[in-house]
Design a protein around this motif. Structure first.
Motif, short mmCIF file in Angstrom:
data_model
loop_
_atom_site.label_atom_id
_atom_site.label_comp_id
_atom_site.label_asym_id
_atom_site.label_seq_id
_atom_site.Cartn_x
_atom_site.Cartn_y
_atom_site.Cartn_z
N MET A 79 21.25 -25.03 31.51
CA MET A 79 22.74 -25.75 31.44
C MET A 79 22.65 -27.14 32.64
SD MET A 79 24.12 -25.30 28.50
CE MET A 79 25.59 -25.81 28.70
N SER A 80 22.51 -26.52 33.68
CA SER A 80 22.70 -27.58 34.62
C SER A 80 21.61 -28.84 34.56
CB SER A 80 22.40 -26.94 36.04
OG SER A 80 23.44 -25.65 36.23
N ALA B 229 23.83 -34.13 42.93
CA ALA B 229 24.85 -34.24 43.96
C ALA B 229 26.21 -33.99 43.32
CB ALA B 229 24.63 -35.47 44.84
N LEU B 230 26.64 -34.87 42.43
CA LEU B 230 27.68 -34.86 41.74
C LEU B 230 27.92 -33.47 41.07
CD1 LEU B 230 30.44 -36.35 41.07
CD2 LEU B 230 29.14 -37.53 38.91
N TYR B 231 26.92 -32.97 40.47
CA TYR B 231 26.93 -31.53 39.82
C TYR B 231 27.37 -30.69 40.61
CZ TYR B 231 26.07 -27.96 36.63
OH TYR B 231 26.25 -26.76 35.88
N PHE B 232 26.62 -30.47 41.73
CA PHE B 232 26.93 -29.54 42.91
C PHE B 232 28.41 -29.56 43.30
CE2 PHE B 232 26.79 -28.43 47.44
CZ PHE B 232 26.28 -27.22 47.33
N VAL B 233 28.78 -30.64 43.49
CA VAL B 233 30.49 -30.71 44.06
C VAL B 233 31.22 -30.37 42.80
CG1 VAL B 233 32.00 -32.24 44.78
CG2 VAL B 233 29.66 -32.60 45.71
N ALA C 63 30.43 -29.99 31.15
CA ALA C 63 31.36 -30.92 30.29
C ALA C 63 32.02 -32.05 31.36
CB ALA C 63 32.51 -30.24 29.68
N VAL C 64 32.43 -31.41 32.38
CA VAL C 64 33.22 -32.25 33.46
C VAL C 64 32.42 -33.50 34.08
CG1 VAL C 64 34.50 -32.61 35.71
CG2 VAL C 64 35.00 -30.78 33.96
N LEU C 65 30.99 -33.06 34.35
CA LEU C 65 29.95 -34.22 34.62
C LEU C 65 29.80 -34.86 33.72
CD1 LEU C 65 27.78 -34.65 36.70
CD2 LEU C 65 26.35 -33.47 35.78
N ILE D 71 21.53 -35.60 30.80
CA ILE D 71 22.19 -36.44 30.17
C ILE D 71 22.80 -37.53 30.85
CG2 ILE D 71 24.55 -36.25 28.70
CD1 ILE D 71 23.88 -33.65 27.57
N VAL D 72 23.45 -37.31 32.18
CA VAL D 72 24.16 -38.25 32.92
C VAL D 72 23.23 -39.26 33.60
CG1 VAL D 72 26.21 -37.03 33.17
CG2 VAL D 72 24.11 -36.83 35.01
N VAL D 73 21.89 -38.80 33.70
CA VAL D 73 20.85 -39.61 34.33
C VAL D 73 20.24 -40.59 33.20
CG1 VAL D 73 18.36 -39.86 34.89
CG2 VAL D 73 19.95 -38.18 36.02
N HIS D 74 20.15 -40.24 31.91
CA HIS D 74 19.57 -41.12 30.91
C HIS D 74 20.72 -41.99 30.16
CE1 HIS D 74 15.51 -39.66 31.33
NE2 HIS D 74 15.92 -38.08 31.24
N ALA D 75 21.75 -41.26 29.85
CA ALA D 75 22.89 -41.90 29.22
C ALA D 75 23.79 -42.90 30.17
CB ALA D 75 23.74 -40.84 28.36
N PHE D 76 23.86 -42.57 31.30
CA PHE D 76 24.78 -43.11 32.13
C PHE D 76 24.23 -44.17 33.37
CE2 PHE D 76 27.26 -39.87 30.11
CZ PHE D 76 28.03 -40.70 29.22
N GLY D 77 22.96 -43.81 33.51
CA GLY D 77 22.19 -44.40 34.46
C GLY D 77 22.23 -44.14 36.06
#
Length: 111
Positions: A22-23, A43-47, A97-99, A29-35
């Motif tokens: 899941m992680s 790092a953002l997911y970890f926080v 989901a929050v990420l 998703i955030v790497v490919h969809a939002f650059g």
């Protein structure tokens, strides 16, 4: 959904696999969809994951006094059954989901 999480949480290996998969999906998703860069996404997911873990930990916890089974030599207010694996799975679902929401709403492309 609750029964599925309880079933997954019965095994350490299944719990670990679900958390890792899941992680990885959320970060990809955030790497490919939002650059975002991979390091920024991780790092953002970890926080987010650790912050939400401490927010989710108190849900559903009953103390030994409430259950009526206080183990000798322990604090009576200590949790009787903290269900940490289930909470790790719930934290992973919510933080994924929050990420994605955070990466979509905030301009984080330089991260």
């Amino acid at each position: 959904m609750i029964k599925l999480v309880k079933f997954i949480a019965n095994s350490l290996w299944t719990t670990s696999a679900v958390i890792v998969v899941m992680s990885a999906i959320a970060v990809s998703i955030v790497v490919h969809a939002f650059g975002l860069k991979i390091s920024g996404g991780i790092a953002l997911y970890f926080v987010i994951w650790w912050t939400l873990l401490f927010a989710i930990l108190p849900f559903g916890v009953r103390s030994q006094v409430e259950v009526g089974d206080v183990a000798h030599g322990t604090e009576p207010g200590a949790p009787a059954a903290p269900a940490l694996r289930e909470k790790a799975i719930w934290t992973t679902f919510v933080s994924s989901a929050v990420l994605v929401f955070t990466a979509g709403v905030l301009p984080l492309s330089g991260l």
